[in-house]
Design a protein around this motif. Structure first.
Motif, mmCIF file in Angstrom:
data_model
loop_
_atom_site.group_PDB
_atom_site.id
_atom_site.type_symbol
_atom_site.label_atom_id
_atom_site.label_comp_id
_atom_site.label_asym_id
_atom_site.label_seq_id
_atom_site.Cartn_x
_atom_site.Cartn_y
_atom_site.Cartn_z
ATOM 1 N N LEU A 43 0.824 -1.207 0.000
ATOM 2 C CA LEU A 43 0.000 0.000 0.000
ATOM 3 C C LEU A 43 0.857 1.255 0.000
ATOM 4 N N LEU A 44 2.049 1.147 0.568
ATOM 5 C CA LEU A 44 2.929 2.314 0.649
ATOM 6 C C LEU A 44 3.377 2.780 -0.729
ATOM 7 N N GLY A 45 3.212 1.924 -1.738
ATOM 8 C CA GLY A 45 3.520 2.325 -3.103
ATOM 9 C C GLY A 45 2.669 3.499 -3.567
ATOM 10 N N LEU A 46 1.513 3.707 -2.912
ATOM 11 C CA LEU A 46 0.651 4.834 -3.260
ATOM 12 C C LEU A 46 1.310 6.171 -2.954
ATOM 13 N N PHE A 47 2.301 6.174 -2.067
ATOM 14 C CA PHE A 47 3.014 7.414 -1.756
ATOM 15 C C PHE A 47 4.108 7.721 -2.783
ATOM 16 N N GLY A 74 -2.479 13.944 -20.218
ATOM 17 C CA GLY A 74 -2.766 12.989 -19.151
ATOM 18 C C GLY A 74 -2.718 13.589 -17.763
ATOM 19 N N ILE A 75 -3.578 13.076 -16.896
ATOM 20 C CA ILE A 75 -3.600 13.458 -15.485
ATOM 21 C C ILE A 75 -3.313 12.218 -14.653
ATOM 22 N N ASP A 76 -2.265 12.250 -13.872
ATOM 23 C CA ASP A 76 -1.982 11.189 -12.914
ATOM 24 C C ASP A 76 -2.601 11.572 -11.575
ATOM 25 N N ILE A 77 -3.419 10.664 -11.037
ATOM 26 C CA ILE A 77 -4.082 10.916 -9.755
ATOM 27 C C ILE A 77 -3.297 10.207 -8.670
ATOM 28 N N HIS A 78 -2.660 11.001 -7.822
ATOM 29 C CA HIS A 78 -1.891 10.476 -6.696
ATOM 30 C C HIS A 78 -2.748 10.522 -5.435
ATOM 31 N N VAL A 79 -2.302 9.868 -4.415
ATOM 32 C CA VAL A 79 -3.051 9.842 -3.170
ATOM 33 C C VAL A 79 -3.124 11.226 -2.533
ATOM 34 N N ASP A 80 -2.207 12.124 -2.918
ATOM 35 C CA ASP A 80 -2.174 13.451 -2.303
ATOM 36 C C ASP A 80 -2.344 14.600 -3.296
ATOM 37 N N GLY A 81 -2.787 14.302 -4.536
ATOM 38 C CA GLY A 81 -2.996 15.383 -5.480
ATOM 39 C C GLY A 81 -2.962 14.928 -6.930
ATOM 40 N N LEU A 82 -3.213 15.881 -7.828
ATOM 41 C CA LEU A 82 -3.192 15.623 -9.263
ATOM 42 C C LEU A 82 -1.907 16.161 -9.880
ATOM 43 N N ASP A 116 -10.944 11.342 -27.092
ATOM 44 C CA ASP A 116 -11.121 10.005 -26.533
ATOM 45 C C ASP A 116 -10.539 10.028 -25.131
ATOM 46 N N ALA A 117 -11.405 9.772 -24.141
ATOM 47 C CA ALA A 117 -10.972 9.779 -22.736
ATOM 48 C C ALA A 117 -10.794 8.347 -22.259
ATOM 49 N N TYR A 118 -9.660 8.093 -21.645
ATOM 50 C CA TYR A 118 -9.350 6.768 -21.105
ATOM 51 C C TYR A 118 -9.031 6.901 -19.620
ATOM 52 N N SER A 119 -9.564 5.988 -18.816
ATOM 53 C CA SER A 119 -9.347 6.031 -17.374
ATOM 54 C C SER A 119 -8.995 4.635 -16.876
ATOM 55 N N TYR A 120 -7.781 4.502 -16.333
ATOM 56 C CA TYR A 120 -7.305 3.190 -15.888
ATOM 57 C C TYR A 120 -6.412 3.333 -14.655
ATOM 58 N N PRO A 121 -6.317 2.262 -13.837
ATOM 59 C CA PRO A 121 -5.394 2.302 -12.697
ATOM 60 C C PRO A 121 -3.948 2.357 -13.163
ATOM 61 N N ARG A 122 -3.123 2.993 -12.327
ATOM 62 C CA ARG A 122 -1.693 3.052 -12.611
ATOM 63 C C ARG A 122 -0.944 2.205 -11.583
ATOM 64 N N THR A 123 0.358 2.365 -11.525
ATOM 65 C CA THR A 123 1.207 1.486 -10.715
ATOM 66 C C THR A 123 0.759 1.423 -9.258
ATOM 67 N N GLY A 124 0.461 2.589 -8.654
ATOM 68 C CA GLY A 124 0.049 2.596 -7.252
ATOM 69 C C GLY A 124 -1.233 1.820 -7.032
ATOM 70 N N PHE A 126 3.880 6.125 -6.365
ATOM 71 C CA PHE A 126 3.350 6.002 -7.722
ATOM 72 C C PHE A 126 1.909 6.496 -7.798
ATOM 73 N N PRO A 127 1.474 6.965 -8.979
ATOM 74 C CA PRO A 127 0.074 7.359 -9.142
ATOM 75 C C PRO A 127 -0.840 6.154 -9.038
ATOM 76 N N MET A 128 -2.040 6.374 -8.477
ATOM 77 C CA MET A 128 -2.975 5.257 -8.340
ATOM 78 C C MET A 128 -3.934 5.159 -9.522
ATOM 79 N N TRP A 129 -4.108 6.264 -10.257
ATOM 80 C CA TRP A 129 -5.039 6.249 -11.385
ATOM 81 C C TRP A 129 -4.559 7.238 -12.437
ATOM 82 N N ASN A 130 -5.066 7.068 -13.659
ATOM 83 C CA ASN A 130 -4.682 7.969 -14.744
ATOM 84 C C ASN A 130 -5.873 8.227 -15.655
#
Length: 204
Positions: free
Chosen positions: A15-19, A38-46, A170-178, A21-25
């Motif tokens: 879970l600490l990987g969320l700090f 692209g927007i990377d969504i991190h646990v603490d911001g965009l 075309d909008a795509y939304s998928y999980p990232r590494t976190g 890597f981005p969790m979503w994109n």
């Protein structure tokens, strides 16, 4: 039970990987943008995938009346989520250590998994609410006012998961590494429960 405890430690620590890597994109592609925005969504911001992606997306959104993408201090989630992740990771690691030492029953591994699943589900629900609000609460004085064939206002919210056509984008939304690490980590904690349960029954 020792192997179960080790798996619980590893799974919780992932879970600490969320700090890191981005969790979503969310990625937007169009003919006029050979390299998608692209927007990377991190646990603490965009954060933008590239240096000017956030700026370019805000510029495009301005024409259709969408809000400016929020800063970390403009959404309570970006201050609450890191605390929740840190607490749950720490609790899971403690459970794993105690399980390795045979101080607690494996059912606590399952309780951790269920609690994390509930919290994760609430997080996804909240994220989807934000996407819907972001794409539907538009400025009535926007430069462009586009409507559907039936006359209703067009919605511009990106999909929670998968692909969606937004005008010529075309909008795509998928999980990232976190997010992937989170999923695998939770799976390991579930396996840890079954292994611990099997070990517990074998000793009776």
């Amino acid at each position: 039970m020792k192997r179960a405890g080790i798996l619980m430690i590893i799974g919780s620590a992932m879970l600490l990987g969320l700090f890191v890597f981005p969790m979503w994109n969310i990625r937007l592609g169009a003919p006029q943008y050979p390299e998608p925005l692209g927007i990377d969504i991190h646990v603490d911001g965009l954060r933008g995938e590239n240096e000017f992606d956030i700026q370019n997306i805000d510029g495009l959104n301005h024409y259709i009346g969408m809000k400016v993408l929020p800063k970390p201090d403009e959404m309570w989630e970006f201050s609450a989520f890191p605390k929740v992740v840190g607490i749950m990771a720490g609790l899971g690691i403690v459970f794993g250590i105690l399980g390795f030492m045979k101080k607690i029953p494996p059912v606590l591994f399952l309780l951790w998994f269920v609690l994390m699943g509930i919290l994760g589900g609430l997080g996804i629900y909240d994220f989807n609410l934000w996407l819907v609000d972001y794409g539907t609460d538009l400025d009535p004085n926007a430069i462009l006012k586009l409507v559907n064939p039936d006359g209703t206002p067009m919605k511009y919210n990106p999909p929670l998961l998968g692909h969606k056509k937004l005008l010529n984008f075309d909008a795509y939304s998928y999980p990232r590494t976190g997010g992937i690490l989170l999923g695998f980590g939770m799976l390991l904690t579930l396996v840890a429960y079954y292994m611990g349960r099997k070990s517990q029954l074998a000793t009776k």
